[in-house]
Design a protein around this motif. Structure first.
Motif, PDB file in Angstrom:
ATOM      1  N   SER A  36      30.283  51.697  41.967  1.00 51.67           N
ATOM      2  CA  SER A  36      31.374  52.283  42.965  1.00 51.67           C
ATOM      3  C   SER A  36      32.812  51.816  42.954  1.00 51.67           C
ATOM      4  O   SER A  36      33.256  50.511  42.454  1.00 51.67           O
ATOM      5  N   ARG A  37      33.597  52.677  43.060  1.00 53.49           N
ATOM      6  CA  ARG A  37      35.155  52.337  42.569  1.00 53.49           C
ATOM      7  C   ARG A  37      35.621  51.659  44.177  1.00 53.49           C
ATOM      8  O   ARG A  37      35.716  52.272  45.162  1.00 53.49           O
ATOM      9  N   PRO A  38      36.309  50.764  43.776  1.00 54.92           N
ATOM     10  CA  PRO A  38      36.993  49.995  44.926  1.00 54.92           C
ATOM     11  C   PRO A  38      38.209  50.910  45.681  1.00 54.92           C
ATOM     12  O   PRO A  38      38.661  51.436  44.812  1.00 54.92           O
ATOM     13  N   THR A  39      38.311  50.643  47.000  1.00 63.63           N
ATOM     14  CA  THR A  39      39.310  51.194  47.761  1.00 63.63           C
ATOM     15  C   THR A  39      40.741  50.541  47.319  1.00 63.63           C
ATOM     16  O   THR A  39      41.634  51.171  47.165  1.00 63.63           O
ATOM     17  N   SER A  40      40.603  49.112  47.697  1.00 59.92           N
ATOM     18  CA  SER A  40      42.027  48.520  47.212  1.00 59.92           C
ATOM     19  C   SER A  40      41.280  46.817  46.810  1.00 59.92           C
ATOM     20  O   SER A  40      40.283  46.815  46.880  1.00 59.92           O
ATOM     21  N   GLY A  41      42.385  46.259  46.278  1.00 61.24           N
ATOM     22  CA  GLY A  41      42.022  44.862  45.868  1.00 61.24           C
ATOM     23  C   GLY A  41      42.006  44.799  44.365  1.00 61.24           C
ATOM     24  O   GLY A  41      41.934  45.778  43.522  1.00 61.24           O
ATOM     25  N   GLU A  42      41.669  43.407  43.899  1.00 59.86           N
ATOM     26  CA  GLU A  42      41.404  43.489  42.572  1.00 59.86           C
ATOM     27  C   GLU A  42      40.085  42.745  42.367  1.00 59.86           C
ATOM     28  O   GLU A  42      39.476  41.945  43.206  1.00 59.86           O
ATOM     29  N   ALA A  43      39.380  43.133  41.193  1.00 58.99           N
ATOM     30  CA  ALA A  43      38.368  42.297  40.798  1.00 58.99           C
ATOM     31  C   ALA A  43      38.122  42.483  39.183  1.00 58.99           C
ATOM     32  O   ALA A  43      38.377  43.497  38.432  1.00 58.99           O
ATOM     33  N   MET A  44      37.698  41.332  38.661  1.00 58.90           N
ATOM     34  CA  MET A  44      37.653  41.081  37.177  1.00 58.90           C
ATOM     35  C   MET A  44      35.984  40.694  36.891  1.00 58.90           C
ATOM     36  O   MET A  44      35.726  39.799  37.632  1.00 58.90           O
ATOM     37  N   VAL A  45      35.421  41.316  36.182  1.00 58.89           N
ATOM     38  CA  VAL A  45      33.927  41.180  35.911  1.00 58.89           C
ATOM     39  C   VAL A  45      33.733  40.865  34.483  1.00 58.89           C
ATOM     40  O   VAL A  45      34.103  41.800  33.530  1.00 58.89           O
ATOM     41  N   ALA A  46      33.307  39.469  33.921  1.00 59.34           N
ATOM     42  CA  ALA A  46      33.312  39.297  32.492  1.00 59.34           C
ATOM     43  C   ALA A  46      34.451  39.456  31.845  1.00 59.34           C
ATOM     44  O   ALA A  46      34.764  39.914  30.489  1.00 59.34           O
TER      45      ALA A  46
END
Lengths: 246, 372
Positions: A54-64
């Motif tokens: 699911s694509r975020p609406t806003s904000g940041e996220a890093m996975v691995a």
């Protein structure tokens, strides 16, 4: 400590509805990270964003170490996922399911053979390998689904209410498997609404109405709220919820 | 490539375990190809005819015998007056009433001309128009016979007539099966090819397994190829079965090249499965997919040119037939099977269907999202 998941103000809106509201947290390598919340609190939505579903609406996220906006497909190489909805093919046998998932994650024939033998033995499913998954009891299926989700040795495995509907003794066995995986360095990100399971996590995060209301180790949380168990902590926080079940 | 191998292995296993799918795949064509062409026949027979013979002469009797012996008509009744015959039409017991007036024979002999009244029940339009057509030609023939009897061969024919004799090219005996059976096979390949693909993917959505696939690094085109290839193979099998039935049951042997038929069907299957894929990307449940498919199948059925000729459709309808792939398949099928057309003749059709396939499949791949 190495950080494997890092979010900042991560938000998901469906129209006017804010399912996940500016959540910020970090998960460390090898940790068992529990995500708690009532139905509709936004746990699954948050997890789906981290998995690249699911694509975020806003904000940041890093996975691995990979950004969820730009390279969701890269993330998928590094994670395992097991959803509350049963995710194995019911019309394939135990062995066929293991080999299929191992195959599409790109394991070599030799690895597939070794892995599936090892897995079948560990689960004690030797006599069931040629049986269709639809004939397997739910507890077995969930354990098998978990094993399949980590067959490719991912950095992180996401478990969405993995023990829903499973009997207590099988749940215990399931958590043993989680500990095993954690010891091998796989980071576990698990959502649940069994509050006793929260005690098994290294750290827990409690979500209410799409926001993070508490995030700490279980013992620290109990201390902060001056109660004896996580259930009490959860009730104190969940009482403030405005959203009903969805 | 390795990923594709695993996907194909999985699909084929699932297909061969799905007994109801296999049954549908092989029983439907057998039943439909054997039963439908026998029943859904355009040849109009058993037309109920009533005679009002007011003349009771040799000539009138000859006419009645000639009509009845043609094999298309069934005598409903001979009534003394028109009123009684009209009642038969009202009760739906008669389709056509022929009234032979008084002095039919005498007028013919003395004045050389006579009028007949034919009334047709047009509630069933096809029966009415075809029936009155048959009747007209029988009466014409009867008329000619009388002339031949009267006019001595030695005399010069004073009233020249134009006789029209049609010779039917490609289907000289106007075999109805030759026309319908290939068409029905096209419909079957379309229906089963498109529907199997869409149902299969929607089923993965419903079971939740597609989510598990979406969270793996599988490429979209791998997943879609993994779905298309097995159903393409099944489609070819189905088509082969249909051709065999056409040969064994109806004795239909394609006049043109069978390889050419397979070339076209190979392209066509990709197109129609792309259509099924597209439906599946827009549906969440099998029910939704079925409803959508049903809507389009009706259009395919009635506008593809299977039952009614496209050439006689209004201009706006022709535009629709131009964009539905099935109309090309029906055309090509008849061209090859009945007319024996060659590669150059069907090349434009192959190219159009190929273009449609590219568009539909691209659209489906774009619309299938691993990340929502």
């Amino acid at each position: 400590m190495e950080t494997v998941i890092k979010t900042k103000d991560l938000t998901k809106k469906f129209g006017d509805f804010v399912a996940v509201d500016k959540i910020t947290f970090e998960v460390h390598k090898g940790e068992i990270f529990g995500f708690l919340g009532a139905n509709g609190a936004g746990k699954t939505t948050a997890m789906r964003m981290l998995c690249g579903l699911s694509r975020p609406t806003s904000g940041e996220a890093m996975v691995a170490g990979i950004d969820v906006y730009h390279k969701p497909e890269e993330i998928k190489k590094n994670i395992g996922y097991m959803s509350q909805k049963f995710s194995l093919y019911e019309d394939l046998t135990v062995l066929e399911n293991i080999k299929f998932y191992a195959g599409i994650y790109g394991l070599s024939d030799k690895d597939i053979k070794e892995k599936s033998d090892e897995l079948v033995e560990k689960l004690g499913l030797q006599s069931q390998v040629k049986k269709l998954v639809q004939g397997l009891p739910l507890g077995w299926r969930q354990k098998l689904a978990f094993s399949v989700a980590i067959v490719h040795q991912p950095k992180i495995v996401f478990l969405d209410e993995p023990t829903g509907g499973v009997d207590p003794s099988t749940r215990k066995q399931f958590w043993d498997m989680i500990y095993d995986a954690s010891e091998k360095g796989i980071t576990i990100f698990v959502t649940t609404h069994y509050l006793d399971e929260a005690e098994y996590c290294d750290r827990i995060c409690i979500m209410v109405d799409g926001k993070i209301k508490a995030l700490d180790t279980p013992s620290q949380l109990k201390q902060n709220y001056k109660v004896n168990n996580i259930t009490e902590v959860f009730y104190q926080l969940a009482r403030t919820a405005k959203r009903g079940d969805d | 490539m390795r990923t594709l191998k695993f996907l194909l292995q999985k699909e084929f296993r699932q297909i061969f375990r799905n007994k109801s799918l296999l049954r549908m795949l092989f029983m439907v064509p057998i039943v439909q190809l054997i039963i439908l062409p026998q029943a859904a026949n355009f040849t109009v027979k058993n037309i109920n005819i009533a005679f009002v013979d007011l003349d009771h002469s040799t000539y009138s009797q000859q006419l009645i015998n000639k009509v009845l012996s043609s094999g298309y008509f069934k005598l409903a009744a001979s009534t003394p007056d028109y009123k009684a015959a009209y009642e038969l039409i009202e009760k739906d017991k008669a389709d056509i009433v022929v009234e032979i007036p008084h002095d039919f024979e005498r007028n013919l002999e003395t004045e050389g001309t006579q009028k007949l009244s034919v009334s047709v029940n047009a509630i069933n339009g096809v029966k009415a128009s075809v029936g009155s057509g048959y009747l007209t030609s029988i009466i014409q023939d009867y008329n000619n016979n009388i002339r031949v009897n009267w006019i001595q061969p030695s005399k010069i024919n004073q009233l020249p007539t134009i006789e029209v004799v049609a010779s039917n090219w490609y289907n000289p005996t106007l075999s109805y099966y030759l026309f319908m059976v290939p068409g029905i096979l096209v419909l079957l390949v379309t229906l089963i090819g498109g529907n199997m693909t869409s149902q299969n993917i929607v089923r993965e959505k419903e079971m939740g397994t597609i989510e598990q696939i979406n969270v793996t690094p599988i490429k979209k085109y791998h997943f879609i190829l993994g779905k298309l290839i097995p159903f393409w193979v099944l489609g070819i099998l189905l088509f082969t079965l249909g051709l065999l039935i056409a040969r064994v049951v109806y004795g239909i042997v394609p006049l043109g090249s069978v390889a050419l038929l397979y070339l076209f069907v190979s392209v066509y299957l990709v197109t129609i499965m792309g259509f099924g894929l597209l439906i599946s990307t827009y549906s969440e449940t099998p029910m939704q997919a079925t409803s959508l498919t049903f809507f389009f199948v009706q259009i395919f059925n009635l506008m593809g040119g299977l039952f009614t000729p496209i050439d006689s459709m209004p201009a706006w309808a022709k535009v629709i037939t131009d964009v539905i792939p099935i109309s090309y398949f029906i055309k090509v099928m008849r061209m090859i099977v009945i007319k024996g057309s060659h590669f150059q003749d069907i090349l434009p059709h192959i190219l159009i269907v190929l273009l449609m396939g590219v568009v539909l499949n691209t659209w489906a791949i774009i619309n299938y999202r691993k990340t929502t």
